[in-house]
Design a protein around this motif. Sequence first.
Motif, PDB file in Angstrom:
ATOM      1  N   ARG A  72      81.950 -21.628  46.930  1.00  0.00           N
ATOM      2  CA  ARG A  72      81.666 -20.563  45.954  1.00  0.00           C
ATOM      3  C   ARG A  72      81.863 -19.190  46.587  1.00  0.00           C
ATOM      4  NH1 ARG A  72      81.958 -25.430  43.802  1.00  0.00           N
ATOM      5  NH2 ARG A  72      80.057 -26.242  42.870  1.00  0.00           N
ATOM      6  N   LYS A  73      81.386 -19.013  47.817  1.00  0.00           N
ATOM      7  CA  LYS A  73      81.524 -17.733  48.491  1.00  0.00           C
ATOM      8  C   LYS A  73      82.979 -17.407  48.804  1.00  0.00           C
ATOM      9  CE  LYS A  73      78.956 -16.781  51.921  1.00  0.00           C
ATOM     10  NZ  LYS A  73      78.254 -16.906  53.204  1.00  0.00           N
ATOM     11  N   GLY A  74      83.725 -18.389  49.281  1.00  0.00           N
ATOM     12  CA  GLY A  74      85.138 -18.154  49.586  1.00  0.00           C
ATOM     13  C   GLY A  74      85.923 -17.764  48.355  1.00  0.00           C
ATOM     14  N   SER A  75      85.609 -18.382  47.215  1.00  0.00           N
ATOM     15  CA  SER A  75      86.291 -18.041  45.962  1.00  0.00           C
ATOM     16  C   SER A  75      86.010 -16.597  45.557  1.00  0.00           C
ATOM     17  CB  SER A  75      85.838 -18.985  44.844  1.00  0.00           C
ATOM     18  OG  SER A  75      86.161 -20.316  45.156  1.00  0.00           O
ATOM     19  N   LEU A  76      84.757 -16.174  45.691  1.00  0.00           N
ATOM     20  CA  LEU A  76      84.416 -14.797  45.336  1.00  0.00           C
ATOM     21  C   LEU A  76      85.084 -13.802  46.274  1.00  0.00           C
ATOM     22  CD1 LEU A  76      80.626 -15.181  44.452  1.00  0.00           C
ATOM     23  CD2 LEU A  76      82.544 -14.831  42.874  1.00  0.00           C
ATOM     24  N   MET A  77      85.201 -14.160  47.541  1.00  0.00           N
ATOM     25  CA  MET A  77      85.878 -13.298  48.503  1.00  0.00           C
ATOM     26  C   MET A  77      87.338 -13.088  48.101  1.00  0.00           C
ATOM     27  SD  MET A  77      84.957 -11.978  51.659  1.00  0.00           S
ATOM     28  CE  MET A  77      83.861 -13.159  52.423  1.00  0.00           C
ATOM     29  N   ILE A  78      87.990 -14.188  47.742  1.00  0.00           N
ATOM     30  CA  ILE A  78      89.397 -14.098  47.340  1.00  0.00           C
ATOM     31  C   ILE A  78      89.534 -13.322  46.032  1.00  0.00           C
ATOM     32  CG2 ILE A  78      91.348 -15.480  46.488  1.00  0.00           C
ATOM     33  CD1 ILE A  78      90.603 -17.584  48.553  1.00  0.00           C
ATOM     34  N   ALA A  79      88.612 -13.526  45.086  1.00  0.00           N
ATOM     35  CA  ALA A  79      88.686 -12.854  43.795  1.00  0.00           C
ATOM     36  C   ALA A  79      88.531 -11.341  43.930  1.00  0.00           C
ATOM     37  CB  ALA A  79      87.606 -13.404  42.866  1.00  0.00           C
ATOM     38  N   ALA A  80      87.766 -10.891  44.928  1.00  0.00           N
ATOM     39  CA  ALA A  80      87.503  -9.459  45.072  1.00  0.00           C
ATOM     40  C   ALA A  80      88.752  -8.680  45.462  1.00  0.00           C
ATOM     41  CB  ALA A  80      86.401  -9.239  46.107  1.00  0.00           C
ATOM     42  N   ILE A  81      89.627  -9.302  46.236  1.00  0.00           N
ATOM     43  CA  ILE A  81      90.781  -8.572  46.773  1.00  0.00           C
ATOM     44  C   ILE A  81      91.757  -8.124  45.682  1.00  0.00           C
ATOM     45  CG2 ILE A  81      92.776  -8.765  48.311  1.00  0.00           C
ATOM     46  CD1 ILE A  81      90.998 -10.610  50.077  1.00  0.00           C
ATOM     47  N   PRO A  82      92.253  -9.013  44.787  1.00  0.00           N
ATOM     48  CA  PRO A  82      93.142  -8.527  43.722  1.00  0.00           C
ATOM     49  C   PRO A  82      92.464  -7.550  42.775  1.00  0.00           C
ATOM     50  CG  PRO A  82      92.555 -10.838  43.367  1.00  0.00           C
ATOM     51  CD  PRO A  82      92.104 -10.480  44.748  1.00  0.00           C
ATOM     52  N   ASN A  83      91.151  -7.656  42.604  1.00  0.00           N
ATOM     53  CA  ASN A  83      90.447  -6.674  41.783  1.00  0.00           C
ATOM     54  C   ASN A  83      90.586  -5.276  42.359  1.00  0.00           C
ATOM     55  OD1 ASN A  83      88.966  -7.423  39.344  1.00  0.00           O
ATOM     56  ND2 ASN A  83      87.988  -8.973  40.608  1.00  0.00           N
ATOM     57  N   ILE A  84      90.362  -5.154  43.644  1.00  0.00           N
ATOM     58  CA  ILE A  84      90.468  -3.843  44.297  1.00  0.00           C
ATOM     59  C   ILE A  84      91.892  -3.309  44.207  1.00  0.00           C
ATOM     60  CG2 ILE A  84      90.291  -2.668  46.523  1.00  0.00           C
ATOM     61  CD1 ILE A  84      88.059  -4.703  47.239  1.00  0.00           C
ATOM     62  N   ILE A  85      92.873  -4.165  44.510  1.00  0.00           N
ATOM     63  CA  ILE A  85      94.280  -3.736  44.442  1.00  0.00           C
ATOM     64  C   ILE A  85      94.654  -3.336  43.015  1.00  0.00           C
ATOM     65  CG2 ILE A  85      96.673  -4.484  44.760  1.00  0.00           C
ATOM     66  CD1 ILE A  85      95.658  -6.367  46.967  1.00  0.00           C
ATOM     67  N   GLY A  86      94.158  -4.098  42.030  1.00  0.00           N
ATOM     68  CA  GLY A  86      94.469  -3.807  40.635  1.00  0.00           C
ATOM     69  C   GLY A  86      93.961  -2.444  40.195  1.00  0.00           C
TER      70      GLY A  86
END
Length: 504
Positions: free
Chosen positions: A131-145
């Motif tokens: 669950r934590k790894g998924s949230l970590m990955i999800a945060a990156i494209p959000n910031i770039i977007g």
Amino acid sequence: MNGGGGDESGGEDQDVGGSGEGMRKPLLRNTGSWYRMTGPSSAGQQYSAGSSSMAVMGRESHVSALLCTLIVALGPVQFGFTSGFSSPTQDALIRDLHLSISQFSAFGSLSNVGAMVGAIASGQMAEYIGRKGSLMIAAIPNIIGWLAISFAKDSAFLYLGRLLEGFGVGVISYTVPVYIAEISPQNTRGALGSVNQLSVTTGIFLAYLLGMFVPWRLLAVLGALPCTLLIPGLFFIPESPRWLAKMNLMDDFETSLQVLRGFEADISMEVNDIKRAVASANKRTTVRFQELNQKKYRTPLLIGTGLLVLQNLSGINGILFYASRIFKAAGFTNGDLATCALGAIQVLATGVTTWLLDKAGRRILLIVSSAGMTLSLLAVSAAFFLKDNMSHDSHLEYILSMVSLVALVAFIIAFSFGMGAIPWLIMSEILPVGIKSLAGSFATLANMLTSFVVTMTANFLLSWSAGGTFLSYMVVSAFTVVFVVLWVPETKGRTLEEIQWSFR
């Protein structure tokens, strides 16, 4: 979906997929389970000197499920900010980048396209990297977007940024409710689970409020802040104990659960319940999509997916995305101020729901919520129909404008009272552990698909007939009342294992 079976007797670690320690070590680094117990739980037990700050927090302040929930809730704040961004920025974006109404509608709805991709990936991501790894990955494209939107010179960068945001939102939408449900004690799972929706409404309100004072480019930069804070925050919370148990990391599973429950708490009964559920799930082979039609899977899947679909078909995203335009159409000169007030009311109403969920129960709140939405939408629809078909009368127009405002506020309150938070909570509670990744992805995908349809069509429907638009949303809300009465079970005060076994 994972190697090996669960160990009902507990105690010793088991190999994952037969690879033993070679598989175990990288998983430990990914899950953040750096703290280690060296003996039975007690006030005076010692922890290894190499423990991270997570262990220090656990020893000194008994890291609770509430703290973990507040950290992962930064993800839904980002979700809400994405949803609310379109309303205060519509006029400025159209003017500065020379967009048409259809181009702006595409911008508003493209986050849902990205979210559908994220939803498809979310279950497998949460299954294999945690669950934590998924949230970590999800945060990156959000910031770039958000940065892409902030520096956009034309519609292409706007669309790219919105798609990237949407991907992160799709992963967050599934992972956060599941993580919160899996770490929460059964008697507070409703309250903690509703923090997910409370965070979404907070993000929407912040977008509305800040959008009144800052230009849209700066607003986009501010939108990147929740996920920027989420990334370091994830290093200070434990991984879901149920996921650790499913991956056969039994020492880390018990350690995580002990940290979440307090170091002096007796967790033996909960440990045994989770081990039995995981062992039962691991004995079965991987469930394929066509096997979801079995009754023990079909019923929870239909309930979880049905609620998430009906949540969006009520028109909530169309109203929130284009609230400023709706208020202007109703006759308010300052649509942004009315929209901001609407966002504040939504936060307050969702806060009340957080307090009520573990007292009143999920089912009764859903019935009251969907019935209130039906009556409110009927009033909004009637006000717009009368306004569009009457002769000019400033006094009557003012009255109808006030009726539409009050009815929209009532709709938001009714939605926040149940249909906002509870569908995500129920989805995370009722899906069996053996199909959670596949069925959860499907339910999240269905939610994002209907959200896309609603946000893409709302602008055009409002141009066609505001009264007719709200009437169609009312019909869906009326059907929701029937759906809840006939199908949705009460899950208050039951463990996840008890809820999931009941469908057998």
